[in-house]
Design an enzyme around this catalytic site. Structure first.
Site, PDB file in Angstrom:
ATOM      1  N   TYR A   1      -4.239   5.785  -9.126  1.00  0.00           N
ATOM      2  CA  TYR A   1      -5.434   4.987  -8.818  1.00  0.00           C
ATOM      3  C   TYR A   1      -6.632   5.438  -9.642  1.00  0.00           C
ATOM      4  CZ  TYR A   1      -3.204   2.483  -5.040  1.00  0.00           C
ATOM      5  OH  TYR A   1      -2.394   1.642  -4.327  1.00  0.00           O
TER       6      TYR A   1
ATOM      7  N   CYS B   1       0.863  -1.200   0.000  1.00  0.00           N
ATOM      8  CA  CYS B   1       0.000   0.000   0.000  1.00  0.00           C
ATOM      9  C   CYS B   1       0.896   1.245   0.000  1.00  0.00           C
ATOM     10  CB  CYS B   1      -0.885  -0.035   1.237  1.00  0.00           C
ATOM     11  SG  CYS B   1      -1.585   1.563   1.700  1.00  0.00           S
TER      12      CYS B   1
HETATM   13  N1  LIG Z   1      -5.848   8.480   3.293  1.00  0.00           N
HETATM   14  C1  LIG Z   1      -5.383   7.172   3.721  1.00  0.00           C
HETATM   15  C2  LIG Z   1      -5.640   6.183   2.616  1.00  0.00           C
HETATM   16  C3  LIG Z   1      -5.211   4.796   2.954  1.00  0.00           C
HETATM   17  C4  LIG Z   1      -5.775   3.784   1.972  1.00  0.00           C
HETATM   18  O1  LIG Z   1      -6.546   4.134   1.065  1.00  0.00           O
HETATM   19  N2  LIG Z   1      -5.396   2.509   2.135  1.00  0.00           N
HETATM   20  C5  LIG Z   1      -5.955   1.440   1.318  1.00  0.00           C
HETATM   21  C6  LIG Z   1      -4.883   0.460   0.889  1.00  0.00           C
HETATM   22  S1  LIG Z   1      -3.705   1.128  -0.229  1.00  0.00           S
HETATM   23  C7  LIG Z   1      -6.924   0.636   2.158  1.00  0.00           C
HETATM   24  O2  LIG Z   1      -6.549   0.155   3.218  1.00  0.00           O
HETATM   25  N3  LIG Z   1      -8.159   0.487   1.696  1.00  0.00           N
HETATM   26  C8  LIG Z   1      -9.199  -0.240   2.418  1.00  0.00           C
HETATM   27  C9  LIG Z   1      -9.155  -1.725   2.186  1.00  0.00           C
HETATM   28  O3  LIG Z   1      -8.345  -2.186   1.394  1.00  0.00           O
HETATM   29  O4  LIG Z   1      -9.961  -2.422   2.804  1.00  0.00           O
HETATM   30  C10 LIG Z   1      -3.934   7.284   4.055  1.00  0.00           C
HETATM   31  O5  LIG Z   1      -3.181   7.893   3.282  1.00  0.00           O
HETATM   32  O6  LIG Z   1      -3.529   6.786   5.093  1.00  0.00           O
END
Ligand SMILES: N[C@@H](CCC(=O)N[C@@H](CS)C(=O)NCC(=O)O)C(=O)O
Length: 533
Positions: A399, A269
Site C-alpha cells: 500500500y 481487503c
Molecule cells: N489494522 C486494520 C486495518 C484494516 C483496514 O485498513 N481496512 C481497510 C480496507 S482494506 C478499510 O476498511 N479502510 C477504511 C475504508 O475503506 O473506509 C486491520 O488489520 O484490521
C-alpha cells in the site's frame, strides 16, 4: 528558528542537518534550498541542527560524541583524500581502517550510539549514518579509503539499514546528488569527471537490528511517527480503535462460545482476508458465522452489503445496508473492515485483524474443527519477527507503493517490498513454512493475502512491477502449498479482490488478464453493480 535553510545534501553534515529538518512537522519546517557548496563551517551547522531538533542533543557527553564521529571518521576520510604523499597516505589509511573496525565493534553492543530505543537516537547517529552511506559511492574509490565496503562492516551495515528505515533518513538520502557532488568537484582525483554507475549500498535488506536490541511488542501495526512519515509522502494506515479480546475463560467479558460471534469481511481487503483465512484454516466456520461484505465501496457510506452479487452476503444480524451502521451501533466513528461482532452484547469486539487472527487461534480450543496451532509456543519469537517484517514491507508495504504521495516514497516502498520478497525467497530454500515449522503458522497466513494478490493485482495496480511471484520459484511453490491447505482457497476470492482494487482506478476498468476474469461488471445491471434501489 531560521525560516529558510541552505544545505548541501551531498555533504555528510548537510545530510544530517536535513534529516533533523525532516523530523519536524511539515508545517513548522523551515524552507529548504539545496546548494552544491560543501559545508565548511561545521560548527554553524551544528548550531542549526540543535535548533531544529533539540531532542537529538541530550547533553554534553553527546556533544563530545558528535565531535568524536566528526574527527575520527568524517574529517579523517576527507583528509585522507587530500594527502599527496604515499607514506603519509598509507599511515592515515591504516589508522582510518582500524578506526572503522573499532566503530563496528562498538555498534555490536547497542542499537544506536547511546542506547537501544528510538528515544535514544541522537544527532551523532545521524552524522555516523551520513558518513557510512558515503563509503561505497564515494570514499572507497575517490578518497582511496579502500579497506572496507559497508557490507564488510556487519554491525555498521546493520546500523545503517536500521536507520534507513526512518523517513527522515531515507527521504534525505539522494545517491545521484551524493555521487555527482563529490565526483564532479575533484579535478585532481577525477580529472575526466566520470561518475561511477554503481556504489549504492544495499540498505533495503532487512537487518532485524531493532529486534536484537529492543523488546518485541509485536505491535507491528503501530507507526510511532505517523506525522513524519506522512510528511515524507508515505501513506500511513490509520490504527484500529476497538481492541477487545475473546478468551477461553467463561467469566471473561467476551468468552469463547459457539454461535455468539460474527465476522464481517470482504474478500478484497487483505486484512479481512487474513481474518477469513484464520477462520477457515482453524475450521471455525460453524462456531463464528460470517458475512461477505461487497467488494465495492459506496462513494459516501463506504463498505456495504450487496447479496445480489455472487459470493456476497447480507447482514443476517441487523439487515444493515452499510458497515458504518455497525460502528454507529457500537458508538464508534471508525468504518474499516474487518469487524468482529458480539451478538450477545450487540457491539464490536475488535476491528484489528492481527488480533482477531490471534484470538481465533487461542480462544476456541476444542470448538475449532481442525487441530491446527497457528502460534506454537516454541516459534513465537520467530513468528513475531517475520510478522513485523512482512507487515511493514509487504502487506502494508504494498500500500505504501500503491498509495504513495510522492515519487520518492513510491521508489522507497518498491525497493523495500522486493528486497523483502528476495529475502523470503532465500529463506524458503531452507524452510517449507516461513517460521521453520512442520505446518503453516500465522506467519504464512499473514504473508498469504499479499503474495496471492501480487501477480493479478498489485503488480499492475500498485506499480509493483519488478518481478512477478511466478518469477520466484520458491515463493511460487509456497503459494501452491498454501492453496492446498484446507480452508485457504475456500477463504479466498480472486474475482472479488480484482474487482475491488481496480474498481478504484479512474475508469474502473478491471484488467481482463493475466488470468481470465470470472466475475465482471459487464454481466450486471448498473443498479445491481452500484447497489442502488
Ligand atoms: N489494522 C486494520 C486495518 C484494516 C483496514 O485498513 N481496512 C481497510 C480496507 S482494506 C478499510 O476498511 N479502510 C477504511 C475504508 O475503506 O473506509 C486491520 O488489520 O484490521
Amino acid at each position: 528558528m531560521p525560516n529558510a535553510l541552505e544545505l548541501s545534501l551531498a555533504d555528510p553534515w548537510g545530510h544530517a542537518v536535513a534529516a533533523c529538518r525532516a523530523r519536524m512537522e511539515e508545517g513548522s519546517r523551515p524552507a529548504l534550498a539545496s546548494t552544491d557548496e560543501p559545508e565548511t563551517a561545521g560548527a554553524d551547522l551544528l548550531a542549526i541542527a540543535r535548533e531544529l531538533a533539540p531532542d537529538l542533543f541530550p547533553d554534553e557527553a553527546h556533544d563530545a560524541l558528535v565531535a568524536e564521529v566528526s574527527r575520527e571518521l568524517v574529517d579523517a576520510v576527507y583528509a585522507l583524500g587530500r594527502i599527496e604523499d604515499q607514506a603519509r597516505y598509507e599511515e592515515a589509511y591504516v589508522s582510518l581502517s582500524a578506526t572503522l573496525e573499532a566503530w563496528d565493534a562498538r555498534l555490536r553492543e547497542s542499537r544506536f550510539l547511546r542506547g537501544d530505543s528510538l528515544d535514544d537516537l541522537c544527532f551523532a547517529d545521524l552524522l555516523l549514518f551520513a558518513f557510512l552511506v558515503r563509503i561505497d559511492p564515494v570514499y572507497f574509490e575517490l578518497y582511496k579509503a579502500a579497506a572496507f565496503l559497508l557490507a564488510d562492516l556487519p554491525e555498521l551495515q546493520a546500523f545503517a539499514r536500521d536507520l534507513y528505515e526512518l523517513p527522515e533518513l531515507w527521504s534525505t538520502t539522494d545517491w545521484d546528488v551524493i555521487k555527482a557532488h563529490h565526483y564532479l568537484r575533484e579535478p585532481v582525483l577525477n580529472p575526466k569527471r566520470i561518475v561511477p554507475a554503481g556504489g549504492i549500498p544495499d540498505l533495503d535488506t532487512p537487518s532485524f537490528r531493532a529486534e536484537r536490541f529492543t523488546l518485541r511488542t509485536n505491535d507491528d501495526g503501530t507507526e510511532e511517527d505517523q506525522a513524519v512519515r506522512r510528511g515524507a509522502g508515505e501513506w500511513v494506515r490509520p490504527q484500529s480503535g476497538l481492541r477487545h479480546w475473546i478468551t477461553p475463560d467463561a467469566d471473561a467479558q467476551y468468552p469463547a462460545e459457539p454461535g455468539r460471534y460474527h465476522l464481517y469481511a470482504p474478500f478484497n481487503c487483505p486484512w479481512s482476508h487474513r481474518a477469513l483465512l484464520a477462520r477457515g484454516v482453524l475450521g471455525l466456520e460453524s462456531v463464528v458465522s460470517a458475512s461477505v461484505v461487497y467488494f465495492r465501496r459506496h462513494p459516501k457510506n463506504g463498505w456495504q452489503f450487496n447479496p445480489r452479487i455472487p459470493g456476497c452476503t447480507d447482514d443476517p444480524l441487523h439487515g444493515s445496508r452499510y458497515v458504518v451502521e455497525l460502528y454507529e451501533k457500537a458508538g464508534s466513528k471508525e468504518r474499516s473492515v474487518p469487524v468482529l461482532w458480539d451478538s450477545r452484547t450487540d457491539t464490536i469486539v475488535s476491528n484489528e485483524s492481527a488480533e482477531v487472527l490471534r484470538m481465533f487461534n487461542g480462544a476456541f480450543g476444542d470448538l475449532a474443527g481442525r487441530d491446527v496451532d497457528l502460534y506454537p509456543a516454541p516459534f513465537r519469537e520467530e513468528i513475531d519477527r517475520l510478522n513485523a517484517l512482512v507487515y511493514q514491507r509487504i502487506n502494508n508495504g504494498a500500500y505504501k507503493a500503491g498509495f504513495a504521495g510522492s515519487q520518492a516514497a513510491y521508489d522507497r516502498a518498491f525497493a523495500r517490498y522486493f528486497a523483502a520478497l528476495d529475502w523470503l525467497e532465500a529463506l524458503l530454500a531452507e524452510r517449507r513454512w516461513l517460521a521453520g515449522t512442520d505446518a503453516l503458522t500465522e506467519a504464512d497466513l499473514r504473508l498469504f493475502p499479499t503474495v496471492y494478490r501480487h501477480d493479478a493485482v498489485y503488480f499492475a495496480r500498485f506499480k509493483l512491477n519488478l518481478r512477478r511471484i511466478s518469477d520466484y520459484p520458491r515463493l511460487s511453490d509456497w503459494l501452491k502449498r498454501m492453496l492446498d491447505v484446507p480452508g485457504v482457497s475456500e477463504s479466498s476470492n480472486m474475482d472479488h479482490a480484482r474487482n475491488g482494487y481496480f474498481g478504484r482506478t479512474g475508469n474502473e476498468i478491471v484488467p481482463a488478464g493475466p488470468i481470465p476474469l470470472g466475475l465482471s461488471r459487464s454481466s450486471f445491471s448498473d443498479e445491481v453493480w452500484l447497489n442502488e434501489g
